[in-house]
Design a protein around this motif. Structure first.
Motif, mmCIF file in Angstrom:
data_model
loop_
_atom_site.group_PDB
_atom_site.id
_atom_site.type_symbol
_atom_site.label_atom_id
_atom_site.label_comp_id
_atom_site.label_asym_id
_atom_site.label_seq_id
_atom_site.Cartn_x
_atom_site.Cartn_y
_atom_site.Cartn_z
ATOM 1 N N LEU A 1 -19.213 -32.940 -36.065
ATOM 2 C CA LEU A 1 -19.782 -33.027 -34.593
ATOM 3 C C LEU A 1 -19.989 -34.244 -34.292
ATOM 4 C CD1 LEU A 1 -22.612 -30.264 -35.044
ATOM 5 C CD2 LEU A 1 -20.359 -30.235 -33.919
ATOM 6 N N ALA A 2 -20.213 -35.533 -34.948
ATOM 7 C CA ALA A 2 -20.337 -36.803 -34.402
ATOM 8 C C ALA A 2 -18.705 -37.695 -34.358
ATOM 9 C CB ALA A 2 -21.171 -37.452 -35.330
ATOM 10 N N GLY A 3 -17.836 -36.659 -34.711
ATOM 11 C CA GLY A 3 -16.477 -37.391 -34.478
ATOM 12 C C GLY A 3 -15.979 -38.147 -35.725
ATOM 13 N N LEU A 4 -16.732 -38.116 -36.807
ATOM 14 C CA LEU A 4 -16.229 -38.881 -37.868
ATOM 15 C C LEU A 4 -15.277 -37.961 -38.964
ATOM 16 C CD1 LEU A 4 -19.859 -40.279 -38.692
ATOM 17 C CD2 LEU A 4 -17.871 -41.439 -38.031
ATOM 18 N N LEU A 5 -15.321 -36.734 -38.733
ATOM 19 C CA LEU A 5 -14.435 -35.827 -39.401
ATOM 20 C C LEU A 5 -13.533 -35.086 -38.569
ATOM 21 C CD1 LEU A 5 -16.522 -34.550 -42.601
ATOM 22 C CD2 LEU A 5 -14.678 -36.396 -42.643
ATOM 23 N N PRO A 6 -12.314 -34.816 -38.884
ATOM 24 C CA PRO A 6 -11.443 -33.767 -38.175
ATOM 25 C C PRO A 6 -11.822 -32.335 -38.633
ATOM 26 C CG PRO A 6 -10.011 -34.722 -39.683
ATOM 27 C CD PRO A 6 -11.351 -35.276 -39.743
ATOM 28 N N PHE A 7 -11.416 -31.366 -37.895
ATOM 29 C CA PHE A 7 -11.612 -29.916 -38.230
ATOM 30 C C PHE A 7 -10.269 -29.583 -38.189
ATOM 31 C CE2 PHE A 7 -12.704 -29.846 -33.862
ATOM 32 C CZ PHE A 7 -11.930 -28.945 -33.093
ATOM 33 N N SER A 8 -9.760 -28.585 -39.193
ATOM 34 C CA SER A 8 -8.470 -28.080 -39.456
ATOM 35 C C SER A 8 -8.203 -26.816 -38.721
ATOM 36 C CB SER A 8 -8.253 -28.003 -40.889
ATOM 37 O OG SER A 8 -9.144 -27.280 -41.530
ATOM 38 N N GLN A 9 -9.167 -26.206 -38.340
ATOM 39 C CA GLN A 9 -9.165 -24.774 -37.862
ATOM 40 C C GLN A 9 -10.353 -24.518 -37.031
ATOM 41 O OE1 GLN A 9 -8.242 -21.792 -40.730
ATOM 42 N NE2 GLN A 9 -9.749 -20.393 -39.620
ATOM 43 N N GLY A 10 -10.006 -23.775 -35.966
ATOM 44 C CA GLY A 10 -11.079 -23.278 -35.011
ATOM 45 C C GLY A 10 -11.398 -24.010 -33.868
ATOM 46 N N LYS A 11 -12.469 -23.709 -32.996
ATOM 47 C CA LYS A 11 -12.676 -24.141 -31.965
ATOM 48 C C LYS A 11 -14.103 -24.676 -31.605
ATOM 49 C CE LYS A 11 -8.801 -21.919 -29.434
ATOM 50 N NZ LYS A 11 -8.402 -21.115 -28.251
ATOM 51 N N MET A 12 -14.345 -25.813 -30.782
ATOM 52 C CA MET A 12 -15.439 -26.033 -30.518
ATOM 53 C C MET A 12 -15.591 -26.561 -29.019
ATOM 54 S SD MET A 12 -17.137 -28.897 -33.475
ATOM 55 C CE MET A 12 -15.880 -30.210 -33.021
ATOM 56 N N PHE A 13 -16.867 -25.934 -28.440
ATOM 57 C CA PHE A 13 -17.148 -26.237 -26.942
ATOM 58 C C PHE A 13 -18.475 -26.716 -26.569
ATOM 59 C CE2 PHE A 13 -14.473 -22.310 -27.717
ATOM 60 C CZ PHE A 13 -13.596 -22.509 -26.895
ATOM 61 N N LEU A 14 -18.488 -27.691 -25.698
ATOM 62 C CA LEU A 14 -19.522 -28.397 -25.307
ATOM 63 C C LEU A 14 -19.873 -28.073 -23.783
ATOM 64 C CD1 LEU A 14 -21.753 -30.931 -25.971
ATOM 65 C CD2 LEU A 14 -19.980 -32.436 -25.042
ATOM 66 N N LYS A 15 -21.226 -27.268 -23.626
ATOM 67 C CA LYS A 15 -21.338 -26.878 -22.287
ATOM 68 C C LYS A 15 -20.073 -26.151 -21.646
ATOM 69 C CE LYS A 15 -24.766 -30.537 -21.381
ATOM 70 N NZ LYS A 15 -25.120 -31.616 -20.565
ATOM 71 N N GLY A 16 -19.377 -25.394 -22.531
ATOM 72 C CA GLY A 16 -18.436 -24.454 -22.160
ATOM 73 C C GLY A 16 -16.943 -24.994 -22.064
ATOM 74 N N GLU A 17 -16.946 -26.456 -22.286
ATOM 75 C CA GLU A 17 -15.630 -27.005 -22.265
ATOM 76 C C GLU A 17 -15.222 -27.368 -23.622
ATOM 77 O OE1 GLU A 17 -13.692 -27.635 -19.486
ATOM 78 O OE2 GLU A 17 -15.362 -26.667 -18.224
ATOM 79 N N PRO A 18 -13.899 -27.450 -23.709
ATOM 80 C CA PRO A 18 -13.363 -27.625 -25.336
ATOM 81 C C PRO A 18 -13.960 -29.161 -25.883
ATOM 82 C CG PRO A 18 -11.600 -26.977 -23.964
ATOM 83 C CD PRO A 18 -12.825 -27.100 -22.986
ATOM 84 N N TYR A 19 -14.365 -29.148 -27.000
ATOM 85 C CA TYR A 19 -14.765 -30.365 -27.389
ATOM 86 C C TYR A 19 -14.126 -30.435 -29.062
ATOM 87 C CZ TYR A 19 -18.421 -33.335 -29.704
ATOM 88 O OH TYR A 19 -18.980 -34.476 -30.226
ATOM 89 N N SER A 20 -13.581 -31.753 -28.870
ATOM 90 C CA SER A 20 -12.844 -32.274 -30.274
ATOM 91 C C SER A 20 -12.649 -33.722 -30.148
ATOM 92 C CB SER A 20 -11.382 -31.535 -30.128
ATOM 93 O OG SER A 20 -10.782 -32.185 -31.308
ATOM 94 N N PRO A 21 -14.038 -34.405 -30.683
ATOM 95 C CA PRO A 21 -14.100 -35.873 -30.539
ATOM 96 C C PRO A 21 -13.184 -36.648 -31.464
ATOM 97 C CG PRO A 21 -16.006 -34.862 -31.932
ATOM 98 C CD PRO A 21 -15.120 -33.745 -31.227
ATOM 99 N N SER A 22 -12.496 -37.388 -30.932
ATOM 100 C CA SER A 22 -11.506 -38.191 -31.551
ATOM 101 C C SER A 22 -12.227 -39.302 -32.698
ATOM 102 C CB SER A 22 -10.621 -38.999 -30.877
ATOM 103 O OG SER A 22 -11.246 -39.745 -29.847
ATOM 104 N N CYS A 23 -13.463 -39.734 -32.499
ATOM 105 C CA CYS A 23 -14.062 -40.647 -33.009
ATOM 106 C C CYS A 23 -15.665 -40.757 -32.567
ATOM 107 C CB CYS A 23 -13.539 -41.978 -32.958
ATOM 108 S SG CYS A 23 -13.596 -42.831 -31.204
ATOM 109 N N ILE A 24 -16.610 -41.437 -33.160
ATOM 110 C CA ILE A 24 -18.162 -41.537 -32.863
ATOM 111 C C ILE A 24 -18.400 -41.736 -31.649
ATOM 112 C CG2 ILE A 24 -18.394 -43.797 -33.914
ATOM 113 C CD1 ILE A 24 -20.999 -42.329 -35.065
ATOM 114 N N TYR A 25 -17.433 -42.843 -30.981
ATOM 115 C CA TYR A 25 -17.463 -43.403 -29.678
ATOM 116 C C TYR A 25 -17.029 -42.436 -28.732
ATOM 117 C CZ TYR A 25 -17.435 -47.510 -32.420
ATOM 118 O OH TYR A 25 -17.791 -48.682 -33.350
ATOM 119 N N ASP A 26 -16.209 -41.345 -29.176
ATOM 120 C CA ASP A 26 -15.975 -40.605 -28.106
ATOM 121 C C ASP A 26 -17.005 -39.172 -27.937
ATOM 122 O OD1 ASP A 26 -14.531 -38.799 -26.692
ATOM 123 O OD2 ASP A 26 -13.232 -37.777 -28.032
ATOM 124 N N ALA A 27 -17.652 -39.275 -29.270
ATOM 125 C CA ALA A 27 -18.850 -38.269 -29.183
ATOM 126 C C ALA A 27 -19.984 -38.893 -28.402
ATOM 127 C CB ALA A 27 -19.074 -37.868 -30.843
#
Length: 497
Positions: A301-327
């Motif tokens: 969730l903090a952008g320190l690890l990638p996920f290989s499958q599935g989807k995340m949403f932040l306030k209804g919008e797709p969420y896929s942080p590339s790094c901790i600064y992005d999060a």
């Protein structure tokens, strides 16, 4: 050895740092075969005293007696030769070496040709492991061991150096209930050998169970040394704090709509098809063992690890942080368990550590406005009751509890909407723990959300609205109302009992 023989005497020891009187004429005696607890609030002087005994710090005045020898001060080599050994919360082990190699590191048995005798080293390690009834193997690589097993290796390592005095610094901070029981069994074995143990911990129930005597420090001074039978947990807390504490519960309130949602999330064969949601004004507790995936989940969730499958949403919008600064840009702030290595820059000042999380707030024409930096930091120091001589003080000189509060100040300064917390009260005293809990309730009341990974079962029941239990990367249970469960039920669910 006479069980009443003093092994270690601290006589009128004082130590000051710039702007801080860390110890003021402290006296303490440790006798053979005794577990002697050292307790106090964060900043009371416990760590300073341990470092003086282990030779890391030189006292300004006073002396240290070890059996029949008196020292004005010790260096680490003298302390080790005198039989003093320290097992720190952050174990001093080489992860890529085996158990046997770690135990005998720097004192390896040699063949007659001068090379390391690996066979003799393995046999000696196995004998020590058997004698204490441990489950580890001499050939195990330390990096692959559990936290509890690494604690065992750290203790065997110092015992191999013929330790007479063992300093245990927060030894159960990362252990589960059964692991704590096993550690206590090991401690009792060491007592029977006449080893004196100085036990430093914030877990007062454990202190009252394992120790025979308890020395209380407050503001660098020795309040007194007490037989454990003369103290209750409440009176011990009062002696540490200098006043009675208010343990009134904070009333939880209903939560709002979803702010974060995970659907069928998998990650590096650690997380498998995880589905969860976090709501506005909610504290969501996450519980699991060492291989559960809890820490991988929060780092994802903090952008320190990638996920290989599935989807995340932040306030209804797709969420896929590339790094901790992005999060961080998206309003998620991560406060790690290992704050000194991952959360703080120790040689920098308190003010600079806080404002790093949101530099644009203190820039004027592209330059850091130093007065604005100091003023912003000072307001947060006051709000969080951070004990420091100045906002210019380097963070490395603050106590552990105050260092953790600096991380909370960073999150507040970043105006984070979602707080991702790992073990937020690990290693803090009772009063600081209460302050942190009240801070978290205050944060969530301001339309913010908290995802909390904690191994402290009482903490989860006290402050979490819901609790999700992970085992081997999967959610195995969700407790919709944390107030309806008990520590025993949580532990059974976590262990699969």
């Amino acid at each position: 050895m006479n069980e009443n023989q003093p092994l270690l005497k601290i006589i009128d020891v004082s130590k000051s740092f710039p702007g801080v009187r860390a110890l003021d004429k402290v006296n303490m005696t440790l006798i053979a075969g005794e577990v002697h607890a050292l307790v106090g609030e964060n900043g009371a002087g416990k760590s300073t005293l341990v470092k003086i005994i282990s030779g890391a710090y030189t006292p300004d005045e006073g002396s240290i007696d070890i059996e029949d020898r008196s020292f004005r001060s010790l260096n680490p080599y003298q302390a080790r030769l005198s039989g003093i050994a320290t097992v720190y919360q952050e174990q001093q082990l080489v992860p890529w070496l085996s158990v046997a190699e770690n135990i005998f590191l720097g004192m390896e048995p040699r063949t007659r040709w001068g090379s390391i005798d690996f066979t003799a080293m393995k046999e000696e390690a196995e004998e020590r492991i058997r004698s204490y009834g441990l489950s580890i193997q001499s050939t195990d690589i330390v990096a692959a061991l559990s936290v509890a097993a690494r604690q065992e290796v750290a203790i065997l390592k110092v015992l191999a150096r013929q330790a007479k005095v063992l300093l245990l610094d927060e030894p159960t901070a990362s252990l589960t209930g059964s692991q704590v029981d096993f550690l206590f069994h090991l401690i009792h074995q060491l007592q029977q050998q006449g080893i004196g143990i100085l036990y430093i911990s914030h877990y007062l129930d454990e202190v009252l169970e394992i120790s025979q005597r308890i020395t209380v420090l407050r503001n660098g001074q020795c309040v007194g040394t007490f037989q454990k039978g003369d103290l209750t947990k409440e009176t011990l807390i009062e002696k540490m704090a200098g006043h009675k504490l208010d343990f009134s519960a904070v009333i939880k309130k209903p939560v709002g709509g979803k702010v974060l949602e995970l659907k069928e999330i998998s990650c590096n064969n650690v997380l498998q098809n995880v589905n969860l949601s976090l709501h506005e004004e909610e504290i969501l507790g996450i519980l699991g063992g060492n291989d559960s995936g809890c820490h991988e989940l929060i780092r994802l969730l903090a952008g320190l690890l990638p996920f290989s499958q599935g989807k995340m949403f932040l306030k209804g919008e797709p969420y896929s942080p590339s790094c901790i600064y992005d999060a961080l840009e998206k309003g998620l702030f991560f406060i790690p368990e290992n704050m000194r290595k991952e959360g703080l820059i120790l040689p920098l000042s308190l003010a600079k550590n806080i404002t790093l999380s949101n530099l644009k707030e203190i820039l004027t024409q592209g330059m850091i406005h130093l007065k604005k930096e100091g003023d912003q930091a000072q307001s947060l120091v006051k709000a969080l009751k951070i004990v420091t001589p100045s906002v210019k003080t380097e963070v490395q000189y603050l106590s552990g509890g105050n260092q953790r509060k600096v991380l909370f100040a960073k999150a507040l300064f970043a105006n984070a909407q979602i707080w991702l917390l790992e073990e937020p009260t690990q290693g803090v005293d009772v009063e600081a723990r209460q302050e942190i809990h009240r801070l978290l309730f205050d944060i969530k009341s301001k339309q913010k959300s908290i995802l909390l990974v904690s191994s402290d079962l009482e903490e989860l029941i006290t402050i979490a609205d819901r609790i999700i239990i992970l085992r081997r990367g999967q959610i195995v249970e969700e407790i919709a109302d944390s107030s309806t469960t008990s520590p025993k039920e949580l532990l059974q669910a976590m262990l699969g009992g």
